[in-house]
Design an enzyme around this catalytic site. Sequence first.
Site, PDB file in Angstrom:
ATOM      1  N   HIS A   1      16.404 -11.572  66.573  1.00 14.63           N
ATOM      2  CA  HIS A   1      15.969 -10.218  66.253  1.00 14.63           C
ATOM      3  C   HIS A   1      16.589  -9.778  64.932  1.00 14.63           C
ATOM      4  O   HIS A   1      17.806  -9.655  64.813  1.00 14.63           O
ATOM      5  CB  HIS A   1      16.328  -9.222  67.356  1.00 14.63           C
TER       6      HIS A   1
ATOM      7  N   HIS B   1       8.660  -9.475  60.648  1.00 14.16           N
ATOM      8  CA  HIS B   1       7.516 -10.358  60.842  1.00 14.16           C
ATOM      9  C   HIS B   1       6.699 -10.420  59.563  1.00 14.16           C
ATOM     10  O   HIS B   1       6.754  -9.524  58.729  1.00 14.16           O
ATOM     11  CB  HIS B   1       6.650  -9.912  62.024  1.00 14.16           C
TER      12      HIS B   1
END
Length: 110
Positions: free
Chosen positions: A44, A96
């Site tokens: 993450h 992303h």
Amino acid sequence: MCVFCEIIKGNIPSTKVYEDDLMVAFKDLNPVAPVHILCVPKVHIASANDINAENSGAVAHIFEKLSEIAASQGITSYRIINNCGADAGQTVMHLHFHLIGGTEMGEKLI
């Protein structure tokens, strides 16, 4: 709860096109082109602002795999987009990259 972390864990279904120890790539639910893949590090990282010496290897790995992922979708010309922060359009606060292609896009970005 991070939606992408849940997808990575397998708790939310996705249409995966690639996965390895460092990343997952899956089809965007709201594609803007015939090919629209999200490439996500498994670690993450909230946004591009949070890339550092400890996690940059995962980002480099994604870029090493982009051409392979694009080729698996039948394209060799594509655009890579990263939105950093809410004002830039980042809606999921997990780093992303959008791999977009399969159509003529021209030079205009927005």
